[in-house]
Design an enzyme around this catalytic site. Structure first.
Site, mmCIF file in Angstrom:
data_model
loop_
_atom_site.group_PDB
_atom_site.id
_atom_site.type_symbol
_atom_site.label_atom_id
_atom_site.label_comp_id
_atom_site.label_asym_id
_atom_site.label_seq_id
_atom_site.Cartn_x
_atom_site.Cartn_y
_atom_site.Cartn_z
ATOM 1 N N GLU A 1 0.804 -1.234 0.000
ATOM 2 C CA GLU A 1 0.000 0.000 0.000
ATOM 3 C C GLU A 1 0.832 1.278 0.000
ATOM 4 O O GLU A 1 0.628 2.159 0.829
ATOM 5 C CB GLU A 1 -0.967 -0.029 1.195
ATOM 6 C CG GLU A 1 -1.894 -1.229 1.143
ATOM 7 C CD GLU A 1 -2.773 -1.394 2.385
ATOM 8 O OE1 GLU A 1 -2.725 -0.527 3.260
ATOM 9 O OE2 GLU A 1 -3.489 -2.400 2.454
ATOM 10 N N GLU B 1 -6.399 -10.590 -1.172
ATOM 11 C CA GLU B 1 -7.176 -10.348 0.059
ATOM 12 C C GLU B 1 -8.657 -10.307 -0.299
ATOM 13 O O GLU B 1 -9.394 -9.408 0.119
ATOM 14 C CB GLU B 1 -6.736 -9.029 0.714
ATOM 15 C CG GLU B 1 -5.261 -8.979 1.038
ATOM 16 C CD GLU B 1 -4.827 -7.720 1.797
ATOM 17 O OE1 GLU B 1 -5.681 -6.968 2.287
ATOM 18 O OE2 GLU B 1 -3.602 -7.505 1.884
HETATM 19 O O1 G3I Z 1 -3.439 -7.517 18.881
HETATM 20 C C1 G3I Z 1 -4.172 -6.419 19.424
HETATM 21 C C2 G3I Z 1 -4.672 -6.770 20.804
HETATM 22 O O2 G3I Z 1 -3.547 -6.943 21.648
HETATM 23 C C3 G3I Z 1 -5.587 -5.651 21.302
HETATM 24 O O3 G3I Z 1 -6.125 -6.012 22.521
HETATM 25 C C4 G3I Z 1 -6.704 -5.377 20.309
HETATM 26 C C5 G3I Z 1 -7.586 -4.215 20.726
HETATM 27 O O4 G3I Z 1 -8.322 -3.709 19.644
HETATM 28 O O5 G3I Z 1 -6.146 -5.068 19.045
HETATM 29 C C6 G3I Z 1 -5.348 -6.120 18.515
HETATM 30 O O6 G3I Z 1 -4.831 -5.687 17.297
HETATM 31 C C7 G3I Z 1 -5.739 -5.676 16.192
HETATM 32 C C8 G3I Z 1 -5.133 -6.539 15.107
HETATM 33 O O7 G3I Z 1 -5.932 -6.443 13.949
HETATM 34 C C9 G3I Z 1 -5.027 -8.012 15.518
HETATM 35 O O8 G3I Z 1 -6.277 -8.517 15.819
HETATM 36 C C10 G3I Z 1 -5.887 -4.249 15.723
HETATM 37 O O9 G3I Z 1 -6.587 -3.481 16.683
HETATM 38 C C11 G3I Z 1 -6.653 -4.234 14.416
HETATM 39 O O10 G3I Z 1 -6.647 -2.901 13.894
HETATM 40 C C12 G3I Z 1 -5.974 -5.155 13.422
HETATM 41 O O11 G3I Z 1 -6.713 -5.099 12.230
HETATM 42 C C13 G3I Z 1 -6.084 -5.672 11.093
HETATM 43 C C14 G3I Z 1 -5.770 -4.578 10.074
HETATM 44 O O12 G3I Z 1 -5.258 -5.149 8.884
HETATM 45 C C15 G3I Z 1 -4.707 -3.624 10.588
HETATM 46 O O13 G3I Z 1 -3.487 -4.292 10.753
HETATM 47 C C16 G3I Z 1 -7.045 -6.685 10.491
HETATM 48 O O14 G3I Z 1 -7.198 -7.778 11.397
HETATM 49 C C17 G3I Z 1 -6.509 -7.185 9.157
HETATM 50 O O15 G3I Z 1 -7.484 -7.962 8.510
HETATM 51 C C18 G3I Z 1 -6.179 -6.000 8.252
HETATM 52 O O16 G3I Z 1 -5.604 -6.498 7.070
HETATM 53 C C19 G3I Z 1 -5.262 -5.530 6.069
HETATM 54 C C20 G3I Z 1 -4.040 -6.033 5.324
HETATM 55 O O17 G3I Z 1 -3.006 -6.327 6.231
HETATM 56 C C21 G3I Z 1 -3.585 -5.028 4.274
HETATM 57 N N1 G3I Z 1 -4.681 -4.688 3.390
HETATM 58 C C22 G3I Z 1 -5.899 -4.250 4.024
HETATM 59 C C23 G3I Z 1 -6.366 -5.313 5.021
HETATM 60 C C24 G3I Z 1 -7.686 -4.953 5.613
HETATM 61 O O18 G3I Z 1 -7.566 -3.805 6.383
#
Ligand code: G3I
Length: 374
Positions: free
Chosen positions: A159, A264
């Site tokens: 991205e 994805e």
């Molecule tokens: O691990 C922490 C946990 O310790 C905490 O308690 C909790 C509280 O909200 O958050 C957890 O982290 C989350 C993480 O996912 C793991 O579950 C983050 O808040 C959350 O924002 C994160 O979201 C991910 C997002 O990327 C941001 O990294 C999504 O699961 C994931 O599906 C999404 O994937 C992205 C691709 O990598 C790139 N392209 C877009 C795609 C969709 O957004």
């Protein structure tokens, strides 16, 4: 007619006799899984997070190796997770994923080495270019080096582009300049000579962003640096899939001599407020009941759109199977999808091909039927 048990649900395997059946006994069967159905066409992947990698749910544990032959870690290899402090790495979950892939003969697409989002706190606080450069180099050398050849491929840069095709403002662009993408691939090539290297982004099927991605890839190639493929993420609306642009993208990206992947894939059905589209995780909106209309189930009309959407897409993927090397769904079943929480938290979305009980949805059967008897 045979019934196969898959993750607690039954999949009907139709044995179809050909015209000459009674005498010649030539029998063709509906394929029994996605990975089996498309084994001669492209890899079929899914995204896994800790709740599947550590195999606490027997239904997921049974379904994943049966259906998929490629895995992308949804979060566990992002820099925030794998490199939480300057001199501290956390490889536990990533190592488990690599072992899981080996055990089940599943290829790992590692995700993502350099991404402006989900950066560790110590990087977000950096102000001088030297520190950013040092992090960038150490991170790629250490992480890509550790998994060289153990993962099939890497999303090296994720991205890096804006919707108009220009470079996205990020700490990497600001501190390292616009060559940071080429530099990331050059470092990855050295650290990980035995894994394929990809650029990954959302909306790059759209004309302006696609042109930006093509320019970026040409720049990497012109520098004599290896890039093996491009990942079009494929976060689309079930009722608005840009099929023409997707086909043009397959043709234009593959003309660069690289593999094309859909990395994805999910087809959301919920409305997005304002002009939010794509997959920018930093975009957020407020919850409202009207924005969450299918809490108690999906109307048939909407289910039909998902089914049609996946069928149209897989027809296109099969048409260009010589250019498309992998289709990865972004999650195993609907309950795992990030689209339940983006851009509004706590909604009920239905974007994947298995439902909340791990049962194959009508889209699954339509997609599999494309290979019936072939
Ligand atoms: O691990 C922490 C946990 O310790 C905490 O308690 C909790 C509280 O909200 O958050 C957890 O982290 C989350 C993480 O996912 C793991 O579950 C983050 O808040 C959350 O924002 C994160 O979201 C991910 C997002 O990327 C941001 O990294 C999504 O699961 C994931 O599906 C999404 O994937 C992205 C691709 O990598 C790139 N392209 C877009 C795609 C969709 O957004």
């Amino acid at each position: 007619m045979t019934k196969l048990k898959i993750a607690g649900s039954s999949i009907i395997v139709l044995a179809i006799c050909c015209m000459s059946c009674s005498s010649g006994k030539k029998i063709t069967e509906t394929p029994t899984s996605l990975r089996e159905a498309f084994k001669n066409d492209f890899l079929i992947g899914t995204a896994l997070d800790s709740q599947q990698i550590e195999e606490p749910d027997p239904r997921a544990a049974a379904l994943i190796p049966l259906q998929f032959n490629a895995i992308t870690p949804e979060n566990s290899m992002k820099s925030e997770k794998i490199h939480p402090q300057w001199d501290k790495y956390n490889f536990d979950l990533a190592d488990k994923l690599v072992a899981y892939g080996k055990k089940h003969d599943i290829k790992i697409n590692a995700h993502a080495l350099i991404w402006h989002s989900q950066l560790p706190a110590f990087v977000r606080k950096m102000r001088d270019a030297d520190s950013v450069k040092q992090f960038f180099t150490n991170h790629i050398n250490t992480v890509a080096g550790r998994y060289d050849g153990k993962v099939f491929s890497w999303d090296v840069v994720n991205e890096a582009l804006n919707e108009d095709g220009s470079m996205r403002k990020s700490i990497f662009l600001e501190k390292l300049g616009s060559d940071f993408v080429t530099q990331a691939f050059a470092l990855a090539q050295q650290a990980s000579p035995n894994s394929e290297l990809y650029y990954n982004d959302y909306n790059i099927e759209q004309p302006k962003k696609r042109a930006g991605a093509i320019a970026l890839i040409k720049k990497i190639q012109a520098a004599g640096v290896r890039i093996d493929g491009v990942g079009i993420q494929g976060h689309w609306k079930a009722y608005n899939i840009p099929l023409d642009d997707i086909e043009k993208s397959i043709l234009e990206f593959s003309a660069l001599g690289i593999k094309v992947m859909f990395t994805e894939l999910d087809l959301g059905v919920l409305p997005h407020p304002g002009d939010i589209q794509g997959a920018d995780v930093n975009q957020r909106a407020a919850a409202a009941p009207a924005m969450n209309p299918y809490v108690n189930g999906l109307p048939d009309s909407m289910q039909a759109k998902i089914t049609r959407g996946y069928e149209d897409l897989f027809k296109l993927f099969l048409k260009h199977k010589d250019k498309v090397s992998r289709i990865t769904f972004w999650g195993v079943n609907d309950s795992q999808s990030w689209l339940n929480d983006w851009p509004i938290r706590g909604r009920t979305n239905y974007p994947l091909i298995f439902d909340r009980d791990f049962k194959p949805k009508p889209a699954y059967y339509k997609v599999i039927a494309l290979k019936q008897g072939k």
